[in-house]
Each structure stands twice: as C-alpha cells, then as structure tokens.
Write an enzyme that holds these catalytic residues in place. Structure first.
Site, PDB file in Angstrom:
ATOM      1  N   ASP A   1      -2.450  -1.876   2.909  1.00 31.45           N
ATOM      2  CA  ASP A   1      -3.191  -0.864   3.080  1.00 31.45           C
ATOM      3  C   ASP A   1      -3.067   0.095   4.168  1.00 31.45           C
ATOM      4  OD1 ASP A   1      -3.971  -2.930   5.081  1.00 31.45           O
ATOM      5  OD2 ASP A   1      -6.067  -2.315   4.843  1.00 31.45           O
ATOM      6  N   GLU A   2      -3.756   1.186   3.547  1.00 20.88           N
ATOM      7  CA  GLU A   2      -3.871   2.598   4.554  1.00 20.88           C
ATOM      8  C   GLU A   2      -2.891   2.673   5.360  1.00 20.88           C
ATOM      9  OE1 GLU A   2      -8.923   2.520   4.735  1.00 20.88           O
ATOM     10  OE2 GLU A   2      -7.915   0.999   5.686  1.00 20.88           O
TER      11      GLU A   2
HETATM   12  C1  ACM Z   1      -8.617  -2.371   4.186  1.00 16.52           C
HETATM   13  O1  ACM Z   1     -10.017  -3.063   3.648  1.00 16.52           O
HETATM   14  N1  ACM Z   1      -8.209  -1.365   4.365  1.00 16.52           N
HETATM   15  C2  ACM Z   1      -7.684  -4.159   3.046  1.00 16.52           C
END
Ligand code: ACM
Length: 484
Positions: free
Chosen positions: A302-303
């Site tokens: 993620d991110e």
């Molecule tokens: C997330 O909340 N960055 C998965």
C-alpha cells in the site's frame, strides 16, 4: 437473546438446562482436537460457576446430564465451520463436521449463559442455558481482524486478549501488521538489526519492542487453539523506514535512514534495483514462512508513493513469486492489483477501486473498507482516541452494510471475506485497543459471519446486552457509542 453474530437458524424453546446439575462435558470421538474444545469450554465455565465440569469420553449410557460435543458425521471437510446446538432441560448436544464448528458451538453457548459466566471468580448463579435449537455456519471463509503492532507495539499477552475477543465473535484470521516506518516487530535471525534497531522505535517516540521468534510461535499456537490463523504482514516496498534505518544497503543510495516516529505515510521505499533487497526479502519471507503454519503471508504493497509505478509492479511480481516459492499464498493491499497477479494472490480492499481490477483478473478479494471497518477511526467528534481521515465510524456504519454490493465490480463470488483493521497511530495500551474495537467489532463479525440482511434496531439491542459481558471480562469499551 439471539447471539452475535446472528446464527442462520435460531429457534428458542420453552425451558432451560441448568448448569448447577454439574454436568460432564463429553467428547466423541475422544480425539485431541475435540477434547481441546471441551477443555476450552470447561476453562471458560469453571471460574464463575465453581463447578468441576469434568471432561470425559462419551459413553453409551445417557443417564447423567451432559454437555455433549460430537463430530457428526466424523470426517467432514476440515475447513467446515458449521455446527448445530440443541439445548433441552435434559442436556446439551453440540454437533459439527469438524472441530472448528464445535468451537463455534461453544462460543455460542457462552453467549446463551448469563453475563456473570465471564467472571474470573465464583458467582452465585443461577446458570440457566435457555432451551432451543441452533443451526449455524459462516457466510465468508475469511473473517479477519488486523492489528497494527508497528506504530505501537503490543506485548504478547495483550495480543492474546485481542485473539480471545476476536474468537468470541467467530473471527478466524488475525492479521498482524509487523513492520512499518515506525517499527519492525519480529525477530529475523539472519537480519538481526531489523528487530534490534528497527524494533526500538514507535510512533510518538515510545520504546517500541518486538516479538522473539519463540513469542511469535507462541502467539500462532494460541491463535490456532482458538481456530484463528495468524497472517503476518511485512509491508513493502513502502512503509519500510524501520528496515531502511536498520540496514543501509536496503536504501537506493546506500545510506541508512534516520528512525521515524511521526505518522506521515508514503515517503519510504526499499531499493527496487538492488539485488540485496531480494536476498533480504527471501530471508525474511523464508523465516516467517517457517514460523507460520497458515497458508498466507501479507506483503503490504500500500501507499508506495516513493516508488515509481513500473518499479513497483516489477517488485510486487518478484515478491509474490518468493512467497509462492515458500508454499504460501500472497495477500496484499489492493494497490497490488495494478499488476498481473498470481492465481492464488488475494487483494485487500481498503480505500480505492484497485480491488475491482483484482476481481476482474479472477483474484479473491478481502473487504476492509475504511469508512466501515477501519476501527481506528473515531466513533464521532467526541472520541478521544483515533483518526478521522476516512470520516467517523459509528457502530451503525461498521454493522449496517452489505459486502456483495459494496464495491460495484466485486461481487459475492469474488469475495473471500471481510476484515476489520485497527491501526495504532494513537493507540498505546490494550485498553485503547479494546475501546476502539468495542462496541464495533461484533458488528463487523456479524457482517462477515451471518447471512445477508441487517436489522439495526434488533442488533443494537443485542449488542447493548453484551456490555455486561465485556465488563466481566475486564475489557475497556466505549459505552457512549452504544447509545449513539
Ligand atoms: C492502509 O490503510 N494504508 C492499507
């Protein structure tokens, strides 16, 4: 009162079985996995009742009152979690095709008894178990809770209390977010500075901490005894500053990063073009896979805002292959679906439409929509703990939604299940953790377990009746949220 999560079939009848008959808990067959469920039940019931509740094999003569636990028919599918529970004035019979179902019958049975049953010391009783028939089984195979032990570290005993709570509501996955910018929480023997250096920081500058491999293995076993599979996450290639601080060679410029104790996201990346990065991942995944009997390793993903898109896609494909080579299925946050996924890979939706691309590829999806099940979001403006970037999440928001229509393009067939998430930027103690989980987690559990169709007014009454149980269990909870 109807249990939480609501069973498929719940038919109350007149009368009750009285535990003061001091029944035996009988097991059939007398196999270890069945006896373990009986022991679990006896250990839950003995402190408050003071009764002996001996566990013994079932015998032919059915003359004395008993709580009978039986595999029926023996030899069902090992992943079958369904069960039947029949209570009459004469006795209690729980039947299931596999031990997990018997375990869930026991969790239901606990909820049918008065709240005082959860006390740690002898109580006067009485202990009526209302008569009736329950026939039950889960809607979704994956019923999860993610706990972020990276922003703040939670000691093994605290994690065990969280496992107990999750299992009481029939959740079966504990996803441990073991690494992030602020901390690395699992001992890796071949890269000792991950824990030794990366384990010493936490959000806000606290002392951090990490699990030794023995402590992690003990948590995995504790969870398994409650039919909960631990899913460990190493977040990559972003959310990786703790590793980048511990080992300079993991950085693109070969320079160790300073430790990070803030709560911003998206600034860190493992060096995608250095082969040492993949030796590191091979070693970490190898050790984690060896410690983790469950089928799943979570790779984060993620991110990754500090990683170029093409590099990110190349990286994820390589990491997925490493996970698969160790015999595990990869789980990743939904951003991983921007690339071609392996057939077994699972995408976890949280805040975008990438999960739709995952489903379109035929990948399974876990739903963790932030505005519904990010239980680190504040309940309302008056909540002292938590964040609010996804809005407030009152109890009703966590309960009153339908997975199969939540994300157009991700229908029931694509869904593996539902997972609540608890990020810990603002949470430092077990009381903080349970104050955010309760009273919301039972609602998420009902979404994951029970058949479609919500009845908010009915649910809120059932939920309020659990508050005295949480009090007896010694769990902090947000009482104001029950009234909202
Ligand atoms: C997330 O909340 N960055 C998965």
């Amino acid at each position: 009162m109807t249990p939480i999560p609501r069973p498929l079939v719940f038919q109350p009848a007149a009368g009750a079985f009285d535990l003061s008959a001091d029944p035996a808990i009988t097991v059939s067959p007398a196999a270890p996995a069945v006896a373990a469920v009986a022991d679990f039940l006896a250990e839950r019931l003995r402190p408050a009742t003071g009764y002996a509740l001996p566990v013994r094999p079932a015998t032919a003569e059915a003359d004395s009152p008993a709580i009978a636990l039986a595999l029926t028919p023996a030899g069902g599918a090992p992943d079958d979690e369904s069960y039947r529970l029949d209570v009459t004035a004469a006795g209690v019979r729980a039947g299931a095709p596999a031990p997990a179902g018997l375990f869930y019958a026991v969790q239901t049975l606990r909820q049918l008894l008065p709240p005082a049953i959860e006390s740690a010391t002898p109580q006067p009783g009485p202990w009526p178990l209302p008569a009736g028939h329950i026939s039950d089984g889960p809607r979704f195979a994956w019923r999860g809770l993610m706990l972020d032990v990276a922003r703040h570290f939670f000691a093994p005993d605290d994690v065990k209390r969280v496992i107990d709570l999750a299992a009481a509501y029939k959740l079966n996955r504990l996803h441990l977010h073991l690494s992030d910018d602020q901390g690395w929480r699992i001992e890796i023997a071949s890269w000792p500075d991950l824990a030794r250096v990366g384990g010493q920081t936490a959000a806000g500058g606290g002392p951090g901490g990490f699990y030794t491999q023995a402590q992690y293995a003990d948590l995995v076993a504790y969870a398994a005894a409650r039919h909960v599979t631990v899913v460990p996450e190493i977040d990559m290639p972003g959310h990786s500053n703790a590793a980048l601080a511990a080992y300079p060679e993991l950085n693109a410029d070969g320079q160790a990063r300073p430790p990070y104790t803030g709560i911003e996201v998206g600034f860190s990346s493992l060096a995608i073009d250095r082969e040492i990065t993949y030796r590191f991942i091979e070693d970490v995944i190898g050790e984690l896979a060896a410690l983790t009997p469950g089928d799943y390793l979570h790779i984060g993903g993620d991110e990754a805002l500090a990683t170029a898109r093409e590099e990110y896609l190349r990286f994820i494909a390589r990491v997925e292959a490493i996970v698969n080579a160790h015999g595990k299925r990869a789980v990743g946050w939904e951003e991983i679906a921007q690339g071609r996924l392996a057939a077994t890979t699972i995408a976890q939706h949280w805040a975008s439409g990438h999960a739709v691309a995952a489903a379109a590829q035929g990948a399974k999806v876990i739903l963790s929509p932030a505005p519904r099940v990010y239980l680190d979001m504040k309940y309302d403006a008056a909540t002292p703990l938590g964040l609010q970037w996804a809005g407030f999440v009152p109890v009703r928001a966590a309960y009153d939604w339908e997975p199969a229509t939540h994300l157009p393009g991700v229908d029931e067939a694509a869904l593996l299940g539902v997972e609540a998430a608890l990020w810990s930027e603002t949470l430092t103690t077990l009381d903080d953790v349970t104050t955010m989980l309760l009273p919301r987690l039972p609602g998420v559990a009902e979404v994951a377990w029970s058949a479609p169709g919500r009845d908010w007014d009915d649910f809120r009454r059932r939920l309020a009746a659990h508050a005295p149980r949480w009090e007896r269990m010694g769990l902090a909870f947000r009482r104001e949220a029950l009234e909202g």
